[in-house]
Every structure is written in structure tokens, then in C-alpha cells.
Motif scaffolding. Structure first.
Motif, short mmCIF file in Angstrom:
data_model
loop_
_atom_site.label_atom_id
_atom_site.label_comp_id
_atom_site.label_asym_id
_atom_site.label_seq_id
_atom_site.Cartn_x
_atom_site.Cartn_y
_atom_site.Cartn_z
N THR A 62 0.86 -1.18 0.00
CA THR A 62 0.00 0.00 0.00
C THR A 62 0.90 1.23 0.00
O THR A 62 1.79 1.34 0.85
N ALA A 63 0.70 2.10 -0.96
CA ALA A 63 1.57 3.25 -1.08
C ALA A 63 0.81 4.52 -0.71
O ALA A 63 -0.41 4.61 -0.88
N SER A 64 1.55 5.50 -0.21
CA SER A 64 0.92 6.79 0.08
C SER A 64 0.64 7.49 -1.24
O SER A 64 1.31 7.25 -2.24
N SER A 65 -0.36 8.31 -1.26
CA SER A 65 -0.74 8.97 -2.50
C SER A 65 0.06 10.26 -2.69
O SER A 65 0.19 11.06 -1.76
N PRO A 66 0.61 10.46 -3.90
CA PRO A 66 1.39 11.68 -4.16
C PRO A 66 0.53 12.94 -3.93
O PRO A 66 1.07 13.98 -3.52
N ASP A 67 -0.79 12.83 -4.15
CA ASP A 67 -1.66 13.99 -3.94
C ASP A 67 -1.65 14.49 -2.51
O ASP A 67 -1.92 15.65 -2.24
N GLN A 68 -1.37 13.56 -1.61
CA GLN A 68 -1.42 13.95 -0.20
C GLN A 68 -0.05 14.31 0.35
O GLN A 68 0.10 14.49 1.57
N ALA A 69 0.94 14.41 -0.55
CA ALA A 69 2.30 14.64 -0.08
C ALA A 69 2.41 15.89 0.80
O ALA A 69 3.09 15.88 1.82
#
Lengths: 96, 253
Positions: A62-69
Motif C-alpha cells: 500500500t503506497a501513500s498517495s502523491p496527492d497527499q504529499a
């Protein structure tokens, strides 16, 4: 031969020597975990890169979303007191 | 046969098996069914060519006529080669390649395990290094025997067909010849009768797990390791392997 599309993608992590942690080195296709380990051995440790291999099917990551960086990471930028820079480290301590 | 001559012949057998099978596998380079297997097979090919170098270099030394590993690899004709017939058989489909590899690896594994105890120190050292590689080769080919044998209907049929085609070349591996008797007596080589029982057991176990049927005992082909008669395939292998040295004698990298 089976269509490659039938074989899931695996992420490969290699520990280069004892005492260090496993590091992501790349990915490959394999039918199951056993084959993924063997393929990883052949593809990623040919030049003595490792002493231990982990593989995990890519779909389980599960990866963090770039949008939420911004909201995830920027708030830490102005909190320098969280860095252990106020201590003197002895020279013998490595890998930090 | 005087003992140094027998030892030379014996080293040629070991070296030629590695060289020819390594060459066969190298033919897959760039043609593997998937990238990962392409690399796996060329890795094994490189291991085997490396083993061939050590063994042929030592063979040249034992012979004492100034021949190097390159002379032995590139300037002997078919009749001078001492590899088993099994390893010169064509790649065929992936099933044939894997089956050939497994039938050889299982033998080679026990052979080199025993050679680690050889009374000849140099051979013992080569064996100790090679054995680790061979142990992996056997793991690799066994895994594929099981995977494809106990796999889809087509893969099982292809594996069974490969097994039927190659079975008649397995007898030669453990056939006891004069050279083998002499090596056993000198404490240099293993007792092939013992190797045979280990081999039969291993092959039977893997075939069972792979749900493949062991072919009935049939007339076994031989003549490769004694140099009496190779199959027609070896000439084509050597034509490719030796082309550069034949066309440009003495050329180096």
C-alpha cells in the motif's frame, strides 16, 4: 509457455550484508513466492549484492498517495527539534 | 591404461560435460521464455563454462604436453570429446532443456559431492567450489520439473515427452568404465555404483512429485564418455563453438 500476463509482479528487497536492513532493489515476474526468490537470486544477486532476499507481491504494497504529499510530509519541515542533531555521535557508530 | 592417462581422460569427461552443457544453455541467451528465466539459464551456463575452464586447465596440466584449456576446448575434434551423450542433445522446447538439465544435475550433484572427498587435492578444491553452484542448478531444475510436470495438461505432456526422449541417455552417466574403475582404485573418483543408487532415488522422488511417469528401463545409449561414438549433434556444437579459432588460428581477445 504461460503468458507473462498471468504471472504476478513481485517487489524484491535485498540485504546487502548482515546488520543492514533490506532495501528495495526492483521488481520481477514470477508464478509464486518460491520462483520469485529464485528469480531474484538470478536477476539481482549475480554480483554478490546480497545475503538475504525478501519478496512480496506488488499488490500487497500500500503506497501513500502523491496527492497527499503536502499534508503528509510538509508539516515536518519546520520541526527541526525532531532531528537528533543536538547530540554528538561517537565516530564508531556507523549506518546512521 | 596407465594411471596418468586415465586421470586425464577422467578430467576431460568432467570438463567436457560442463563445457557442452554450458554451451547448450548459452544458446538460450536472448531466447528464454521470459526475461527472468533467460537470465537464470545464462547464469547456469556461465557457472558451467567456469567449471569447464578449471577442469580443462587441470586436464592439460595432468597431460603434460603443454595444452591449455583453450587448446582443449577449441582444437579437439568430435572424437576427442568425452562428454556424456545426454548433454549434447538439442535444447528442443523448454521442457526438453529442463529435463536434460535435471537428469544431468541430479547425477552431477552426487558426483561432485563425492569428489569433494577426492584424494587429489586440486580436484578436491575444484569440486568444493563447483558443488555450491551445482547444488543450486539441481534446485533450479528440480523446481521446474515439479512445476511443469504437476502443472497444466500441456506442460505435463511436454515434460513426459521430453523424459521419454532423453531417458535412454541416462544410463551412460553411471556406467562403470575402465577409467572409472581406475579412478575409484586411486581414490580420485567416486564409486559410480553408489552414485547410481543415489541418482535413481533422487530422480524417482522428483518424478513422483512432478506426477511424471518414469520411463520403462530400456536399451541405454552410451559411447560419449569413452569417446567411442557421439551423436551427430556434437559436430554442430563444435562447429559453432570452435569457429573463430578454426578461422583465425591463435586469435586472442
Amino acid at each position: 509457455m504461460t503468458n507473462k500476463k498471468d504471472w504476478p509482479l513481485w517487489e524484491v528487497f535485498i540485504r546487502s550484508k548482515n546488520g543492514l536492513s533490506h532495501k528495495h532493489v526492483g521488481s520481477l515476474h514470477a508464478a509464486d513466492a518460491e520462483m520469485a526468490i529464485e528469480n531474484a537470486r538470478d536477476v539481482y544477486t549475480r554480483r554478490s549484492e546480497g545475503v538475504s532476499i525478501w519478496v512480496v507481491e506488488s499488490r500487497y504494497i500500500t503506497a501513500s498517495s502523491p496527492d497527499q504529499a503536502e499534508s503528509l510530509f510538509d508539516p515536518a519541515d519546520d520541526k527541526v527539534y525532531r532531528h537528533p542533531t543536538f547530540y554528538n555521535l561517537p565516530d564508531e557508530v556507523k549506518h546512521i | 591404461m596407465p594411471q596418468p592417462q586415465a586421470f586425464f581422460e577422467y578430467l576431460l569427461r568432467l570438463g567436457d560435460n560442463a563445457l557442452i552443457l554450458g554451451h547448450r544453455l548459452s544458446e538460450w541467451c536472448g531466447h528464454g521464455p521470459i526475461l527472468e528465466q533467460d537470465i537464470a539459464m545464462t547464469n547456469i551456463a556461465l557457472d558451467q563454462v567456469g567449471q569447464a575452464r578449471s577442469l580443462l586447465q587441470y586436464a592439460g596440466q595432468v597431460e603434460g604436453k603443454g595444452r591449455t584449456e583453450d587448446n582443449l576446448a577449441y582444437l579437439r575434434d568430435v572424437s576427442g570429446y568425452r562428454n556424456a551423450l545426454l548433454v549434447e542433445q538439442p535444447n528442443g522446447d523448454f521442457a526438453h532443456t529442463i529435463t536434460r538439465q535435471f537428469l544431468f544435475d541430479a547425477f552431477n550433484y552426487f558426483q561432485f559431492e563425492a569428489l569433494k572427498q577426492s584424494r587429489d587435492e586440486h580436484l578436491q578444491a575444484i569440486a568444493a567450489k563447483s558443488f555450491k553452484e551445482i547444488a543450486y542448478h539441481l534446485r533450479y531444475s528440480s523446481e521446474w520439473m515439479i512445476r511443469l510436470g504437476d502443472g497444466a495438461e500441456e506442460s505435463r505432456q511436454r515434460m513426459q515427452a521430453a523424459l521419454e526422449d532423453l531417458w535412454m541417455y541416462t544410463g551412460e552417466l553411471t556406467e562403470v568404465t575402465e577409467v572409472d574403475e581406475q579412478m575409484l582404485e586411486a581414490g580420485i573418483g567416486p564409486d559410480l555404483r553408489k552414485i547410481k543408487s543415489l541418482y535413481d532415488e533422487k530422480v524417482a522422488a522428483i518424478l513422483q512429485e512432478a506426477t511424471l511417469e518414469q520411463p520403462a528401463d530400456t536399451w541405454m545409449q552410451s559411447g560419449g564418455k569413452t569417446g567411442r561414438m557421439h551423436s551427430e549433434h556434437l559436430g554442430y556444437i563444435l562447429a559453432e563453438l570452435q569457429f573463430v579459432q578454426r578461422a583465425y588460428p591463435g586469435m586472442e581477445w
